[in-house]
Write a protein that holds these residues in place. Structure first.
Motif, mmCIF file in Angstrom:
data_model
loop_
_atom_site.group_PDB
_atom_site.id
_atom_site.type_symbol
_atom_site.label_atom_id
_atom_site.label_comp_id
_atom_site.label_asym_id
_atom_site.label_seq_id
_atom_site.Cartn_x
_atom_site.Cartn_y
_atom_site.Cartn_z
ATOM 1 N N TRP A 170 0.828 -1.202 0.000
ATOM 2 C CA TRP A 170 0.000 0.000 0.000
ATOM 3 C C TRP A 170 0.861 1.250 0.000
ATOM 4 N N THR A 171 0.583 2.174 -0.916
ATOM 5 C CA THR A 171 1.210 3.491 -0.829
ATOM 6 C C THR A 171 0.488 4.274 0.257
ATOM 7 N N GLU A 172 1.079 5.338 0.723
ATOM 8 C CA GLU A 172 0.437 6.157 1.756
ATOM 9 C C GLU A 172 -0.892 6.712 1.257
ATOM 10 N N SER A 173 -0.931 7.114 0.004
ATOM 11 C CA SER A 173 -2.162 7.643 -0.594
ATOM 12 C C SER A 173 -3.248 6.568 -0.672
ATOM 13 N N GLU A 174 -2.868 5.364 -1.095
ATOM 14 C CA GLU A 174 -3.828 4.258 -1.169
ATOM 15 C C GLU A 174 -4.372 3.916 0.216
ATOM 16 N N GLN A 175 -3.496 3.935 1.199
ATOM 17 C CA GLN A 175 -3.923 3.608 2.560
ATOM 18 C C GLN A 175 -4.911 4.649 3.084
ATOM 19 N N LYS A 176 -4.640 5.910 2.862
ATOM 20 C CA LYS A 176 -5.557 6.973 3.296
ATOM 21 C C LYS A 176 -6.912 6.836 2.609
ATOM 22 N N HIS A 177 -6.898 6.526 1.308
ATOM 23 C CA HIS A 177 -8.152 6.346 0.571
ATOM 24 C C HIS A 177 -8.923 5.121 1.100
ATOM 25 N N CYS A 178 -8.201 4.071 1.404
ATOM 26 C CA CYS A 178 -8.820 2.857 1.964
ATOM 27 C C CYS A 178 -9.492 3.171 3.296
ATOM 28 N N TYR A 179 -8.807 3.923 4.150
ATOM 29 C CA TYR A 179 -9.392 4.301 5.439
ATOM 30 C C TYR A 179 -10.645 5.135 5.244
ATOM 31 N N LYS A 180 -10.605 6.062 4.295
ATOM 32 C CA LYS A 180 -11.767 6.916 4.021
ATOM 33 C C LYS A 180 -12.955 6.057 3.574
ATOM 34 N N ILE A 202 -15.525 -4.228 1.518
ATOM 35 C CA ILE A 202 -14.376 -3.726 2.275
ATOM 36 C C ILE A 202 -13.279 -3.357 1.276
ATOM 37 N N PRO A 203 -12.818 -2.109 1.294
ATOM 38 C CA PRO A 203 -11.837 -1.664 0.296
ATOM 39 C C PRO A 203 -10.569 -2.511 0.252
ATOM 40 N N ALA A 204 -10.104 -3.008 1.377
ATOM 41 C CA ALA A 204 -8.866 -3.795 1.401
ATOM 42 C C ALA A 204 -8.994 -5.123 0.667
ATOM 43 N N ALA A 205 -10.218 -5.570 0.393
ATOM 44 C CA ALA A 205 -10.408 -6.818 -0.349
ATOM 45 C C ALA A 205 -9.861 -6.698 -1.769
ATOM 46 N N SER A 261 -13.377 2.888 4.149
ATOM 47 C CA SER A 261 -13.769 2.013 5.256
ATOM 48 C C SER A 261 -14.668 2.761 6.239
ATOM 49 N N ILE A 262 -14.363 4.010 6.508
ATOM 50 C CA ILE A 262 -15.203 4.824 7.389
ATOM 51 C C ILE A 262 -16.596 4.979 6.785
ATOM 52 N N GLU A 263 -16.657 5.233 5.480
ATOM 53 C CA GLU A 263 -17.953 5.351 4.807
ATOM 54 C C GLU A 263 -18.730 4.043 4.912
ATOM 55 N N LEU A 264 -18.051 2.908 4.755
ATOM 56 C CA LEU A 264 -18.712 1.605 4.863
ATOM 57 C C LEU A 264 -19.239 1.394 6.275
ATOM 58 N N THR A 265 -18.455 1.751 7.294
ATOM 59 C CA THR A 265 -18.928 1.561 8.663
ATOM 60 C C THR A 265 -20.176 2.393 8.925
ATOM 61 N N GLN A 266 -20.237 3.581 8.351
ATOM 62 C CA GLN A 266 -21.416 4.436 8.534
ATOM 63 C C GLN A 266 -22.645 3.811 7.880
ATOM 64 N N ASN A 299 -27.673 0.472 8.830
ATOM 65 C CA ASN A 299 -28.455 -0.745 8.602
ATOM 66 C C ASN A 299 -28.546 -1.631 9.844
ATOM 67 N N GLY A 300 -27.920 -1.220 10.942
ATOM 68 C CA GLY A 300 -27.925 -2.028 12.162
ATOM 69 C C GLY A 300 -26.994 -3.223 12.109
ATOM 70 N N GLN A 301 -26.029 -3.221 11.187
ATOM 71 C CA GLN A 301 -25.130 -4.362 11.029
ATOM 72 C C GLN A 301 -23.751 -4.139 11.631
ATOM 73 N N TYR A 302 -23.416 -2.914 11.963
ATOM 74 C CA TYR A 302 -22.075 -2.580 12.425
ATOM 75 C C TYR A 302 -21.919 -2.876 13.908
ATOM 76 N N LEU A 303 -20.898 -3.661 14.256
ATOM 77 C CA LEU A 303 -20.604 -3.963 15.652
ATOM 78 C C LEU A 303 -19.230 -3.458 16.067
ATOM 79 N N GLY A 304 -18.333 -3.256 15.112
ATOM 80 C CA GLY A 304 -16.998 -2.748 15.412
ATOM 81 C C GLY A 304 -16.061 -2.961 14.245
ATOM 82 N N SER A 305 -14.991 -2.179 14.217
ATOM 83 C CA SER A 305 -13.942 -2.356 13.212
ATOM 84 C C SER A 305 -12.740 -1.523 13.614
ATOM 85 N N SER A 306 -11.596 -1.884 13.091
ATOM 86 C CA SER A 306 -10.401 -1.094 13.315
ATOM 87 C C SER A 306 -9.254 -1.635 12.475
ATOM 88 N N PRO A 307 -8.443 -0.723 11.936
ATOM 89 C CA PRO A 307 -7.180 -1.185 11.364
ATOM 90 C C PRO A 307 -6.216 -1.480 12.513
#
Length: 119
Positions: free
Chosen positions: A14-24, A96-99, A26-31, A36-44
Motif C-alpha cells: 500500500w502506498t500512503e495515498s492508497e492507505q488513506k483512501h482505503c481508510y476513508k 471492504i476496500p482492502a479486499a 472504510s469509514i464510509e462503509l462503517t457508517q 443498517n444495524g449491522q455494524y458492531l466494530g472495526s479497526s485497522p
C-alpha cells in the motif's frame, strides 16, 4: 449472526495515498453498516512490526516480538458485523476496500454464554 471479517494483505503493498483512501472508504462503509444495524466494530491494526506474540508451554510464558507466523499477508484489521447469513457476510466483505488488494476471511462468531457483553 455475528461474523468477524479479518482483513489480510501485504502491508508493504500500500502506498500512503492508497492507505488513506482505503481508510476513508472504510469509514464510509462503517457508517452505512451502522445505519443498517449491522455494524458492531472495526479497526485497522498497527504495523506487524509492533506485534508481540505470547505462548504458554509447560506452564512457561514465552514472549516474542512480531507475529506468530511469517506470511506474505499480515492481519491488518477487522470488521465485526451482524449479518443475516453467510451470503450477507460475503456481500459485506466484498465491500471492504482492502479486499481489492488482499483477502477478507469470514469467520462466524461462536457466542459463549457467560462472556461479558460488548461495551
Amino acid at each position: 449472526m455475528k461474523y468477524m471479517l479479518l482483513i489480510y494483505s501485504d502491508e508493504n503493498a500500500w502506498t500512503e495515498s492508497e492507505q488513506k483512501h482505503c481508510y476513508k472508504e472504510s469509514i464510509e462503509l462503517t457508517q452505512k453498516l451502522n445505519a443498517n444495524g449491522q455494524y458492531l466494530g472495526s479497526s485497522p491494526l498497527q504495523p506487524v512490526s509492533t506485534a508481540t506474540s505470547v505462548r504458554v508451554r509447560d506452564g512457561k510464558r514465552l514472549v516474542t516480538d512480531g507475529p506468530f507466523a511469517e506470511t506474505r499477508e499480515q492481519l491488518g484489521g477487522y470488521f465485526l458485523v451482524d449479518a443475516a447469513n453467510l451470503d450477507d457476510a460475503i456481500a459485506i466483505a466484498g465491500r471492504i476496500p482492502a479486499a481489492r488488494k488482499g483477502t477478507v476471511e469470514i469467520r462466524p462468531i461462536l457466542e459463549l454464554k457467560g462472556l461479558l457483553p460488548e461495551q
